[in-house]
Design an enzyme around this catalytic site. Sequence first.
Site, short mmCIF file in Angstrom:
data_model
loop_
_atom_site.label_atom_id
_atom_site.label_comp_id
_atom_site.label_asym_id
_atom_site.label_seq_id
_atom_site.Cartn_x
_atom_site.Cartn_y
_atom_site.Cartn_z
N ARG A 51 -3.90 -8.07 5.65
CA ARG A 51 -2.61 -7.36 5.53
C ARG A 51 -2.73 -6.32 4.44
O ARG A 51 -3.72 -6.26 3.72
CB ARG A 51 -1.43 -8.31 5.32
CG ARG A 51 -1.59 -9.48 4.44
CD ARG A 51 -1.81 -9.26 2.97
NE ARG A 51 -0.91 -8.31 2.35
CZ ARG A 51 -1.16 -7.65 1.25
NH1 ARG A 51 -2.33 -7.81 0.62
NH2 ARG A 51 -0.32 -6.82 0.72
N GLY A 52 -1.67 -5.50 4.33
CA GLY A 52 -1.72 -4.39 3.39
C GLY A 52 -2.17 -3.14 4.14
O GLY A 52 -3.08 -3.22 4.98
N ALA A 53 -1.54 -2.01 3.82
CA ALA A 53 -1.72 -0.81 4.65
C ALA A 53 -3.19 -0.43 4.91
O ALA A 53 -3.60 -0.22 6.06
CB ALA A 53 -0.99 0.36 4.01
N ARG A 91 1.36 -4.33 14.44
CA ARG A 91 2.40 -4.21 13.41
C ARG A 91 2.90 -2.76 13.41
O ARG A 91 2.10 -1.83 13.59
CB ARG A 91 1.85 -4.60 12.02
CG ARG A 91 1.50 -6.08 11.92
CD ARG A 91 1.24 -6.53 10.50
NE ARG A 91 2.46 -6.52 9.70
CZ ARG A 91 2.46 -6.67 8.37
NH1 ARG A 91 1.32 -6.84 7.72
NH2 ARG A 91 3.60 -6.66 7.69
N GLN A 190 3.57 -12.06 -1.62
CA GLN A 190 2.31 -11.32 -1.83
C GLN A 190 2.05 -11.03 -3.30
O GLN A 190 0.91 -10.84 -3.71
CB GLN A 190 2.30 -10.00 -1.04
CG GLN A 190 2.19 -10.17 0.46
CD GLN A 190 3.57 -10.10 1.11
OE1 GLN A 190 4.55 -10.52 0.52
NE2 GLN A 190 3.62 -9.58 2.33
N ASP A 231 3.58 1.84 2.61
CA ASP A 231 3.10 1.56 3.96
C ASP A 231 3.20 2.80 4.84
O ASP A 231 2.40 2.98 5.75
CB ASP A 231 3.89 0.38 4.55
CG ASP A 231 3.60 -0.87 3.74
OD1 ASP A 231 2.61 -1.53 4.04
OD2 ASP A 231 4.32 -1.14 2.76
N ASN A 241 8.02 0.76 1.75
CA ASN A 241 7.15 -0.22 1.08
C ASN A 241 7.82 -1.58 1.23
O ASN A 241 8.93 -1.70 1.79
CB ASN A 241 6.96 0.16 -0.39
CG ASN A 241 5.83 -0.64 -1.04
OD1 ASN A 241 4.72 -0.71 -0.50
ND2 ASN A 241 6.09 -1.28 -2.17
N LYS A 242 7.18 -2.61 0.76
CA LYS A 242 7.67 -3.99 0.92
C LYS A 242 9.14 -4.10 0.53
O LYS A 242 9.57 -3.51 -0.45
CB LYS A 242 6.79 -4.92 0.07
CG LYS A 242 7.09 -6.39 0.20
CD LYS A 242 7.06 -6.92 1.62
CE LYS A 242 5.77 -6.67 2.35
NZ LYS A 242 5.78 -7.13 3.75
O1 MRU Z 1 3.43 -7.01 4.95
P1 MRU Z 1 2.22 -6.59 4.17
O2 MRU Z 1 1.73 -7.58 3.19
O3 MRU Z 1 1.14 -6.00 5.03
O4 MRU Z 1 2.88 -5.42 3.33
C1 MRU Z 1 2.26 -4.34 2.92
C2 MRU Z 1 2.21 -4.40 1.48
O5 MRU Z 1 1.38 -5.11 0.98
C3 MRU Z 1 3.11 -3.65 0.64
O6 MRU Z 1 4.22 -3.12 1.17
C4 MRU Z 1 2.30 -2.76 -0.28
O7 MRU Z 1 3.02 -2.51 -1.40
C5 MRU Z 1 1.88 -1.49 0.37
S1 MRU Z 1 0.50 -1.69 1.33
C6 MRU Z 1 -0.73 -1.23 0.28
#
Ligand code: MRU
Length: 352
Positions: A51-53, A91, A190, A231, A241-242
């Site tokens: 996970r994570g962009a 996603r 996270q 993201d 973002n999250k």
């Molecule tokens: O749902 P996730 O864990 O894939 O979410 C993405 C993230 O980790 C965050 O939004 C993050 O701050 C940006 S992605 C590098």
Amino acid sequence: MKVNGKEYRTIWMEGASVMMIDQNRLPFDFFVFRSENFLTTCDSIRNMTTRGAGAIGAAAGFAMAQAFLAAPVKNRDKFLLQAKETIINTRPTARNLFYAVDLVYEAGLISPKAAYEQAQQIAEKDIADSRAIGKFGSMLINNGDHILTHCNAGWLAFVDYGTALAPIYRSVEDGKNVFVWVDETRPRGQGARLTAWELHNAGIDHRIVPDNAGAWLMSNKRVDLLITGADRIAANGDTANKIGTYEKAIVAKHFGIPLFIAAPTSTIDLTCTTGNDIVIEERSEDEVLYQSGPDESGKINRIRVASPGSQAINPAFDVTPAKFITGIITEKGIIKPKKEEITKLFKGRINS
Ligand code: MRU
């Protein structure tokens, strides 16, 4: 980055397999998952093994390459188009996923080898971009600063090094003393699970704080700077973002504390005119209603933490309007979250 003295990337390819650190098992168990085909790699994106962009982008690119490597001779085009469709439906929010699939698909039309090489190049560029973000972002950090971050935009969210944590890693490498406030980032945690694990591993002083502690910390002058990841960034600088980032941004603005977004240009989507065009993922209500973790024997248990019979909603991201963002740290430098500055990064090219 190093884990138990050994250098790891978050995700990489070995032959036709995609290898990834299983982020659902962290921080309690360090396990590398092997995905042998593109469908399993899609599952891994969907269920957040990775996970994570940036990591999602790399995973999606690798999945597309796996599809090219496995494509049958008969009905090849149909197979590949279906594979592409499956990957892009894993996603919806992180821009890097779509960016990577498009690039690898185009390369694959030349040959499967070209698809593989393109996917590898995306992963390599992700690391180079993260390092550059670290270099530029570290110029914003003074010795002794207390920095608040939300979610995990560290090396686990990318192929290596990360974005929001990259300026922190670089500052520490340069000898600065830095302290990090880590938002726990409910519901999946996270921050509490992954960012805290990364910082602990790197020996960087930090404390996990409840998600609702931001205003208290800021009003008590205990935060010098906020840095988060992204993201997807719209053409006008609005940033997804999250979930919870928007609230931090409003509070930071209220107290006059700078908030920087750290993200590579591959996260910017010029086809989204504003943040209203960004699709926000809604995930299972179970992530809100239940929590899981190890008991004393180490066995992972899932327990309900909400009133039985009540339902929940679970938007995974929110969009922070550009007016709350001080600047965007990219691999090309730090810019204001303004359309003219963002467009200049692409020299007029639309990255659709
Ligand atoms: O749902 P996730 O864990 O894939 O979410 C993405 C993230 O980790 C965050 O939004 C993050 O701050 C940006 S992605 C590098």
